[in-house]
Every structure is written in C-alpha cells, then in structure tokens.
Design an enzyme around this catalytic site. Sequence first.
Site, PDB file in Angstrom:
ATOM      1  N   ASP A  21      -1.130   2.749  -0.237  1.00  0.00           N
ATOM      2  CA  ASP A  21      -0.002   1.918   0.169  1.00  0.00           C
ATOM      3  C   ASP A  21      -0.549   0.537   0.495  1.00  0.00           C
ATOM      4  OD1 ASP A  21       2.615   1.302   1.031  1.00  0.00           O
ATOM      5  OD2 ASP A  21       1.968   1.562   3.085  1.00  0.00           O
ATOM      6  N   THR A  74       5.101  -3.205  -1.456  1.00  0.00           N
ATOM      7  CA  THR A  74       4.070  -3.943  -0.726  1.00  0.00           C
ATOM      8  C   THR A  74       2.912  -4.310  -1.638  1.00  0.00           C
ATOM      9  OG1 THR A  74       3.282  -1.786  -0.054  1.00  0.00           O
ATOM     10  CG2 THR A  74       4.500  -3.039   1.544  1.00  0.00           C
ATOM     11  N   THR A  75       2.626  -3.442  -2.608  1.00  0.00           N
ATOM     12  CA  THR A  75       1.505  -3.716  -3.508  1.00  0.00           C
ATOM     13  C   THR A  75       1.881  -4.811  -4.485  1.00  0.00           C
ATOM     14  OG1 THR A  75       1.136  -1.346  -3.395  1.00  0.00           O
ATOM     15  CG2 THR A  75      -0.217  -2.568  -4.902  1.00  0.00           C
ATOM     16  N   ASP A 109       8.209   5.254   2.886  1.00  0.00           N
ATOM     17  CA  ASP A 109       8.593   4.407   1.756  1.00  0.00           C
ATOM     18  C   ASP A 109       9.824   4.961   1.052  1.00  0.00           C
ATOM     19  OD1 ASP A 109       6.611   2.721   2.243  1.00  0.00           O
ATOM     20  OD2 ASP A 109       5.629   2.853   0.308  1.00  0.00           O
TER      21      ASP A 109
END
Length: 540
Positions: A61, A94-95, A392
């Site tokens: 994550d 987020t990545t 998530d």
Amino acid sequence: MMGRPVLVLSQNMKRESGRKVQTGNISAAKTIADVIRTCLGPRAMMKMLLDPMGGIVMTNDGNAILREIQVQHPAAKSMIEISRTQDEEVGDGTTSVIILAGEMLSVAEQFLEQQMHPTVIISAYRQALDDMLNLLKEISTPVDVSDRDMMLKIINSAINTKALSRWSSLACNIALDAVRTVELEENGRKEIDIKKYAKVEKVPGGIIEDSCVLRGVMVNKDVTHPRMRRLIKNPRIVLLDCSLEYKKGESQTDIEITREEDFARILQMEEEYIQQICEDIIRVKPDLVFTEKGISDLAQHYLMKANITAIRRVRKTDNNRIARACGARIASRTDELREEDVGTGAGLFEVKKIGDEYFTFVTECKDPKACTILLRGASKEILAEVERNLQDAMQVCRNVLLDPYLLPGGGAVEMAVSHRLMERSRAFTGVEQWPYRAVAQALEVIPRTLIQNCGASTIRVLTSLRAKHTQEGHTTWGVNGETGTLADMTELGIWEPSAVKAQTYKTAVETAILLLRIDDIVSGHKKKGEEQTGGGQGAE
C-alpha cells in the site's frame, strides 16, 4: 569594504537557488516514485520495512510504505504528504498518485533545461488539469448502487492489486456488507462513517477464510464475575459511562473520626450508595450492563443476585458501536435510566474463547448500524496487511455510494485522457502547447508501469494501446494487469470510482505545480556547539 564578502544570511545557513533547486526537487520526487513504482497493479511486489522500533511492516500500500520511510529532502517530504492526503480523502489510489506526480515533474525537467520559465509550465499544467477533469466526467458511466454484483466488481478491482487477491470474493463481500451496515441516511444526506463504526478486530490464529462481518459488535473483554451468565438470548442491554463504585471525593478530603460509630456509619454510607446505584439499574430489568468505568466487588455482588451480566472498562468507541448496533442509549447517570435507554435490538450475547483470550459478542442484531469485522490469519503481519487492504476496499465502496460514477481501470482512462489531450494541444499556439503535451505523455506512466510490473515488453504493448485509442469507441481498452496484454476493461470488469481518479489527478498535478514553483531552499543547520546557547535565527 571592497574585498570582503557581505554576509547576509547567518553563517550556518545553507542556500540553494535557481535551477539547482528545481533539478534537486525533481530528482527527489522521482526517487520516491521509483520506490513505489513496483507496487502498482495486480502483479505488485511487496515491500518489507523495518521501523526504528524493530517491528516489521510488510505491505504494498503506497501510503503505508511511505509512512515508514524517513526522508531528509523537503521535496520528498511533500511527496509523502500527498499519498497521505489521498489516503484520507478517498482511501485508494495512493500508489498511482505518487507515480503520476513523479512523472509530471520528470517531464517538466526538459523544459527547464531549455530555459522555459516555470510559470509558463505551470499555467499549461493548470489548463491540462481542467481539461482532464472535464474529460473524466465525459468518460464516466453512472452505476446502480443497489446492484450487488456490480458493486462487488468495483471493490474487486481495488482488492486485486493487494495481497488479499486470493480471497478476493470473500474480502469483497466483507467490505460491501460492512459499508452497507454503517450507511446512514439522515435528513437527505448520506453518512458513511467507516472509521468509527466498522471496527476491524484482528485475532491471530485460524485461517483467512474464517473472517466474517458480525451483525453486531465484538469486544475484547470477559464478564466481571465468573458466575455471571455467558450466553443470553435477546438480551436487554444497558450502557453506562459512569462507574459503579463508591464515588470518592474529587479533591482529597480528610475526615477526622472521633467516635467508633462514625466509622461504621461511613462504611454503611458507601454500601448504601452502591446499593442505590444497583437498584437504579435493576429497576429497568436489564440482562446485560456495559460500563466504561469500573465496577466494585459489592456492585458485582448485587448485580449477580439480580442475574445481570456486567462487563466493565469498555472503550468509549466500542460503547458507541454497541449503542448503534442494538439501539440503546448511553446513560451517564444511573438514576436517569429509563425504559427507552435499554437496547433490545440484539439477538444474542455470548462470551467465546478464541485462542487464549475471551471475546464478548453482541450479535444477530435486527438492524445494526455498526459492525465488527473479525479477521483471522496466520500471523500479525499478515493480519495488518489484510486490514489495510480491507480499509481500502471499504473506502472504495464508500466512494461509489457517495458518488456513483465509474471509470474503466487498468490504465484505460489514462490512455483515453492522454489521447484527447494530445488532440486538444494541436489547437494551442505558442510555447504552452509543449508542456500541455507533456502532461498527456506523463499520464501514460500508469499503463506503462502496469506493463512493466507484468514483465511484458513495454514499447510494443504501449504503441499498440496507443493505436487502439486512436480508433473511435475504444476508450475502455487498457492493460490486463495479470498478463500484460491489451484487454477491454468492460469485459474484465475492472472499474474504479471516478472520485478516486479525479482526486488522484488533482493531487498529482497540484503537487507538481507546487514543487516547480520553488526556486530557493534556505535551510539553517545548528552547529553542534550552539546547542546550549540556542541558535539565533539560524535555528529551525
């Protein structure tokens, strides 16, 4: 005056300015993006991090990785910030936000080398961002929130890139049930508070398939007295946040006792007080009492006699959850307990021993507005990762419920938007068209990274994908993250909420703009000897 250099900044200040700073910032952002790059897509690698305390974190994550990395460079710090904002705002992507921001900056580098002014690049970026968001609106398709299969597909595409993908159907159902449970409609607006009311309890042991959503609440507590009932059907529940023990004076009080009878009287007063409290509770005939504070031995005895099970020192958050699950109200004083404060919504109360700890379950609620997700797994690290993945998934589900529009995943959106931006850039005159095109190129980093992570040939697949998007009606074509080949995302069922995508673009472009704006870094470092005196203006 002639030969001496003029010192404006104090001696221990370091100042970098101009081109050097911008290249420094860009390379810092690129470094951070490179750390995360392998964590995108279903074929993502995991990262293992050792924190200073010696604990290990295993995750893919983006946010969790960057939280643990300690960085020195200020630009790198702001990159880490954006993944945190992304996580708090929409919980997913987020990545990709980091990879995008890194790419946006690295395409700007060539313009800076050609002596183009940063503000020109910035205004082109701004323009591109507006167009991107409009294009997203055009491409997006509305979704029917009540269609369970569709919802599962959406959550599935969020989970597929995580470690949970082996149990994806289980995880999707868990996430969807949990979010559906805590969904509240109050005077016209939807409120979905995952943080407070969907608690994830991690219990090491068992296998992941044992995980489930409880229709109710689980607390890590045991009953206070061994002879109390441990299994109650349809319990009447009372929740308190006051203590069931003799109230000692707030400030220290000294009592001088001259006669022996007075001492006996004081003891008797304590007993009477506790008896009074317990009678207040027994009056509403509950089967179960939860309190956030302590319960004295005497109070336990009285409750025991009335056949009431008591559980003490429950966390305030847990208490709120129980209240929402069974419909009870939390009372702060015993003498104010009324019939409507008693919760009757729960169907079963039991205390189970899992592993070597006792857990209290309040389950089978009729219409619970709070739930607990019980996670089982082999080790702490796995559980921590599974919990992050579930968070998530639940966030994605929440986004769709609040903003029911979808976009195809797998780099399809990026390619479509990139293609459209390229077309628009032809209408521009002047210098601005180049940075504008650069944004379009930067978007291709997402499908490119997906292809790289599969180990397929990047150039070949990307060019064929580009060719696909030049044809009409192929906006949903992207990269199949498992195999690295082209595929139609509508067939694979890979969808993403448009809220997440829009937020990703906004955050990435804004950050790129912010870091391009910086042309001077002044950093003051205290010298070792100055520690005692406290550095003047040079102190940070």
